[in-house]
Design a protein around this motif. Structure first.
Motif, mmCIF file in Angstrom:
data_model
loop_
_atom_site.group_PDB
_atom_site.id
_atom_site.type_symbol
_atom_site.label_atom_id
_atom_site.label_comp_id
_atom_site.label_asym_id
_atom_site.label_seq_id
_atom_site.Cartn_x
_atom_site.Cartn_y
_atom_site.Cartn_z
ATOM 1 N N PRO A 76 0.796 -1.232 0.000
ATOM 2 C CA PRO A 76 0.000 0.000 0.000
ATOM 3 C C PRO A 76 0.829 1.282 0.000
ATOM 4 C CG PRO A 76 -0.988 -1.594 1.482
ATOM 5 C CD PRO A 76 0.326 -2.187 1.032
ATOM 6 N N SER A 77 1.967 1.309 0.698
ATOM 7 C CA SER A 77 2.782 2.529 0.736
ATOM 8 C C SER A 77 3.422 2.814 -0.616
ATOM 9 C CB SER A 77 3.859 2.422 1.810
ATOM 10 O OG SER A 77 4.747 1.346 1.551
ATOM 11 N N VAL A 78 3.848 1.757 -1.312
ATOM 12 C CA VAL A 78 4.416 1.921 -2.654
ATOM 13 C C VAL A 78 3.340 2.394 -3.622
ATOM 14 C CG1 VAL A 78 5.511 0.722 -4.590
ATOM 15 C CG2 VAL A 78 6.199 0.184 -2.243
ATOM 16 N N LEU A 79 2.161 1.799 -3.519
ATOM 17 C CA LEU A 79 1.051 2.194 -4.380
ATOM 18 C C LEU A 79 0.673 3.651 -4.139
ATOM 19 C CD1 LEU A 79 -1.174 -0.984 -3.953
ATOM 20 C CD2 LEU A 79 0.072 -0.325 -6.016
ATOM 21 N N GLU A 80 0.645 4.056 -2.883
ATOM 22 C CA GLU A 80 0.281 5.428 -2.566
ATOM 23 C C GLU A 80 1.229 6.424 -3.223
ATOM 24 O OE1 GLU A 80 -0.253 8.472 1.242
ATOM 25 O OE2 GLU A 80 0.130 6.333 1.581
ATOM 26 N N ASN A 81 2.520 6.150 -3.180
ATOM 27 C CA ASN A 81 3.496 7.050 -3.796
ATOM 28 C C ASN A 81 3.293 7.135 -5.301
ATOM 29 O OD1 ASN A 81 4.767 7.689 -1.385
ATOM 30 N ND2 ASN A 81 6.222 5.993 -1.524
ATOM 31 N N MET A 82 2.971 6.010 -5.935
ATOM 32 C CA MET A 82 2.762 5.996 -7.379
ATOM 33 C C MET A 82 1.506 6.774 -7.758
ATOM 34 S SD MET A 82 2.194 2.711 -9.825
ATOM 35 C CE MET A 82 0.667 2.349 -8.952
ATOM 36 N N TYR A 83 0.402 6.524 -7.056
ATOM 37 C CA TYR A 83 -0.827 7.262 -7.335
ATOM 38 C C TYR A 83 -0.619 8.762 -7.110
ATOM 39 C CZ TYR A 83 -3.005 2.612 -6.662
ATOM 40 O OH TYR A 83 -3.349 1.284 -6.733
ATOM 41 N N ARG A 84 0.128 9.094 -6.057
ATOM 42 C CA ARG A 84 0.340 10.496 -5.717
ATOM 43 C C ARG A 84 1.086 11.225 -6.841
ATOM 44 N NH1 ARG A 84 -0.234 13.006 -0.895
ATOM 45 N NH2 ARG A 84 -0.442 11.054 0.275
ATOM 46 N N GLN A 85 2.078 10.570 -7.462
ATOM 47 C CA GLN A 85 2.797 11.178 -8.588
ATOM 48 C C GLN A 85 1.831 11.642 -9.673
ATOM 49 O OE1 GLN A 85 6.290 9.130 -10.326
ATOM 50 N NE2 GLN A 85 6.100 7.692 -8.621
#
Length: 321
Positions: A102-111
């Motif tokens: 989830p933390s990796v996904l969050e960073n990607m979506y945030r970009q």
């Protein structure tokens, strides 16, 4: 026969939904973020679903550019040459785009959400790749950026026996739970369905749309079953030998329009019909081949047929068990 006008189409189109929400034309930009699928990496199985060929859903610009913002900029550059003054929705398209930490996904979506050109985000995934943690991340990002996030869930069929036949790897109960969980959190949900899967009667195919409507989905993408190069189904098709009960229905265009119309008639009247048929690249399709009919042309033919037959979206919704 007089063609139905845009204002009198007997179902809710995605373009009309986008114009109402954003006040202008909006284009989706597909992204390949490098994900895999639990039905391919060994977590659930290998080889994927029997109809799946991943090469059919990867835009050309995604094949040469690896970073996500770069793919978006390339996609916007491509579409800007066709239409001016339009907005964009970033579409995480290939494989299962919630299948990760989830933390990796969050960073990607945030970009993506930080890009000013992006009005919203669509995330394609499987029902069994949805968790409370992932839903919480998406819900928090939607609130923070005030940009609509849509989960596109590959329900495909609501029949348990069909899910087994196509090696899907999840159950109808998981599909229902994923839709309801996302809807309850305030996310928008678009369910994907396939018409023509092995062994399904017309009544079963019609019921899929009624069921996802009752689960609370906001939109639906309807696909007709296609035999695509590189898929497990392609091997059986080319040999003209199908395992017992696994031969699909390969609709001609003239056969598909009445089936599709019946399915739309049985859907909730406010469900947004985001797609009417599969649109794999022509060089990937073994069967059925419709000659590359465009989505707008298919939409017009379906609308004309429904009006001629006195059909409209939601007309039979309460009647379907």
């Amino acid at each position: 026969m007089t063609s139905v006008t845009q204002e009198s189409v007997p179902f809710i189109t995605y373009s009309s939904y986008l114009r109402k929400r954003y006040g202008r034309r909006v284009q989706k930009v597909g992204i390949d973020a490098g994900f895999t699928c639990p039905n391919r990496d060994g977590s659930l199985g290998t080889g994927g679903c029997t109809y799946c060929s991943i090469s059919s859903i990867r835009p050309e610009y995604c094949r040469t550019i690896r970073d996500v913002p770069g793919q978006i900029r390339s996609g916007i550059s491509f579409f800007d040459g066709k239409y001016r003054d339009q907005g964009y929705i970033a579409y995480f398209q290939s494989y299962s785009n919630t299948y990760g930490d989830p933390s990796v996904l969050e960073n990607m979506y945030r970009q993506v959400l930080e890009m000013p050109e992006i009005l919203g985000v669509s995330v394609a995934t499987r029902p069994d790749c949805i968790s409370p943690e992932i839903v919480a991340v998406l819900h928090a990002l939607q609130n923070e950026y005030q940009k609509e996030i849509t989960l596109e869930l590959g329900v495909e069929t609501t029949e348990a026996s069909t899910l087994t036949l196509i090696n899907r790897g999840h159950s109808p109960e998981q599909s229902k739970a994923a839709v309801e969980q996302a809807v309850d959190s305030g996310l928008r949900v678009c369910a994907h369905l396939i018409l023509g899967l092995p062994g399904e009667t017309l009544e079963q195919q019609v019921r899929h749309g009624t069921r996802i409507s009752r689960w609370g989905a906001h939109g639906v993408k309807i696909h007709h079953l296609q035999i695509l190069k590189g898929s497990p189904m392609a091997e059986h098709y080319l040999k003209d030998r199908w395992p017992q009960g696994q031969k699909p229905t390969l609709y001609t265009l003239d056969q598909y329009i009445p089936v599709l119309s019946r399915a739309i008639q049985a859907m909730r009247p406010d469900l947004v019909i985001e797609r009417l048929a599969n649109d794999a690249p022509q060089d990937m399709i073994l069967a059925p081949r419709w000659g590359g009919i465009k989505n707008y042309a298919l939409s017009q033919r379906v609308a004309d047929y429904m009006v001629t037959q006195g059909l409209s979206q939601g007309q039979a919704y309460q009647e379907v068990p």
